[in-house]
Design an enzyme around this catalytic site. Structure first.
Site, PDB file in Angstrom:
ATOM      1  CD  GLU A   1      -0.313   5.249  -4.333  1.00 14.03           C
ATOM      2  OE1 GLU A   1      -1.279   4.593  -4.683  1.00 14.03           O
ATOM      3  OE2 GLU A   1       0.316   5.410  -3.247  1.00 14.03           O
TER       4      GLU A   1
ATOM      5  CG  ASP B   1      -7.887   4.364   0.035  1.00 11.61           C
ATOM      6  OD1 ASP B   1      -7.731   3.412   0.190  1.00 11.61           O
ATOM      7  OD2 ASP B   1      -7.112   5.479   0.733  1.00 11.61           O
TER       8      ASP B   1
ATOM      9  CG  ASP C   1      -2.009   1.096   1.101  1.00 15.40           C
ATOM     10  OD1 ASP C   1      -2.241   1.427  -0.048  1.00 15.40           O
ATOM     11  OD2 ASP C   1      -2.559   1.321   2.442  1.00 15.40           O
TER      12      ASP C   1
END
Length: 407
Positions: A115, A187, A112
């Protein structure tokens, strides 16, 4: 397990108050048919004495600014350093960190915030990277950071468990990610709009070469309702990656959270997913062999039918099944368009074609089968540890065509 299993959100640790015996707990759960997947973020807490922090400094594994100072930024644990996954040696170091989790019996890993996400943004463009020894700034390699974290994770786990295919889940990636990880769509929100948008996102991911994907069923942020959960579970059972997941502090949305009739509907569709596993597994094999998505826009299969070009809320799941989910509250029917020749109604076996209003009571979504298909199905099981099934059911739909079974 989301970030709350860790000690102060430090990656590769356990909160020993909540989890005093991780290996014993995981063994107990596996005996009951459950497998555990743990989350991991790239941010390493700036914390002398913490083994990942100290090992990373010793290895010179963390990204630096042009003046040579270590780049740091705030994430869940507080101030963090970030591994430079463009360095092959750092990827090897990172992959080796998985050994204690693997030894404890963790069955999969979930990348997670890769990025990379840093509170308030991401890394500045000027941050320096090794870039396979060629040198680059973050502005040049930002898009591959998540890809290379997934690669480091997958390669490390393959070294540790060479005889197993361990799932790696990633939020971020780039072209080629499918070699190492599957994707969930990040999300999302517990809204009907986001349920519908999840279809479009997965169709686009499939066309982009990432066939194994899915949104959080029920929505991650916000409060789900019983009706939304029931409809989303129906849809989720017919997507490649099927996961119910919600943020801490939101209304519980486990399949039983809203009582009846929602619980029975969710149970039936989870059971249907298990029944359909031979078909789903075959679609996954096809994707691995050819790149053909598991979840396909109708325009991919019927490129000469211009009406399919604007259909974003129907899709093919594998070769044979056409899925038409209900994505509005209170609806007990929906408009359906079937391209090509006649199709079979999965629920009744009757032949139908063209454009029409399809019945969609709360417990069912419109589902159709292409003529000339054989759909392999299995008895209901409670978990894949009960696999393989003793019986395989072949549902035959007359017509001209061919079907596959990967066994």
């Amino acid at each position: 397990l989301d970030i709350h299993y860790m000690d102060g959100y430090r990656i590769f640790t356990w909160d020993r108050d909540r989890f005093p015996d991780p290996a014993g707990m995981i063994t107990n759960l596996r005996d009951q048919g459950f497998r555990i997947v743990t989350i991991l973020d790239p941010g390493v807490k700036v914390n002398p004495g913490y083994h990942v922090h100290d090992g990373g400094l010793q290895r010179d594994a963390f990204c630096r600014l042009p003046d040579g100072t270590l780049f740091h930024g705030p994430v869940w644990p507080g101030d963090c350093y970030f591994p430079d996954f463009t360095d092959p040696g750092v990827r090897t170091w990172w992959g080796d960190l998985y050994e204690p989790l693997v030894q404890a019996g963790v069955a999969g890993f979930w990348n997670d915030m890769n990025e990379p996400a840093i509170f308030g943004g991401t890394m500045p463009d000027a941050v320096c990277h090794d870039y396979e020894g060629q040198g680059a700034r973050h502005g040049e390699v930002h898009n591959i950071y998540g890809l290379l974290m997934a690669r480091a994770s997958a390669e490390g786990v393959r070294r540790l468990l060479p005889e197993e295919r361990v799932p790696i889940i990633s939020r971020a990636g780039y072209a080629g990610l499918q070699r190492d990880a599957l994707v969930w769509t990040g999300d999302n929100y517990a809204t009907w709009e986001h349920m519908r948008l999840g279809i479009s996102v997965c169709l686009n991911l499939g066309l982009s070469g990432v066939p194994f994907c899915g949104p959080d069923v029920g929505g991650f942020a916000g409060d789900c309702t019983g009706e939304l959960l029931a409809r989303w579970t129906q849809l989720g059972a017919l997507t490649p990656f099927f996961r119910n997941h919600a943020a801490i502090g939101t209304h519980p949305q486990e399949p039983w959270a809203f009582g009846e009739p929602w619980e029975s509907i969710c149970r039936r569709w989870i059971e249907f997913r298990y029944e359909l596993l031979p078909y789903v597994y075959t679609a996954a094999w096809q994707a691995a062999e050819s790149g053909l998505p598991m979840m396909r826009p109708l325009s991919l299969a019927f490129p000469r039918d211009l009406r399919t070009y604007s259909l974003a809320d129907e899709y093919l799941f594998g070769d044979a099944l056409l899925v038409a989910p209900v994505h509005e509250p209170g609806q007990t029917w929906r408009r359906v368009y079937l391209p090509g020749d006649e199709w079979y109604d999965f629920w009744t076996g009757t032949r139908t074609s063209g454009s029409f209003n399809a019945d969609a009571p709360l417990e069912r979504l419109p589902l159709y089968v292409r003529p000339g298909s054989v759909v392999p199905m299995a008895p209901v099981v409670q978990h894949t540890g009960e696999w393989p099934p003793g019986v395989l059911y072949l549902h035959v739909y007359p017509g001209n065509g061919e079907s596959w079974l990967y066994e």
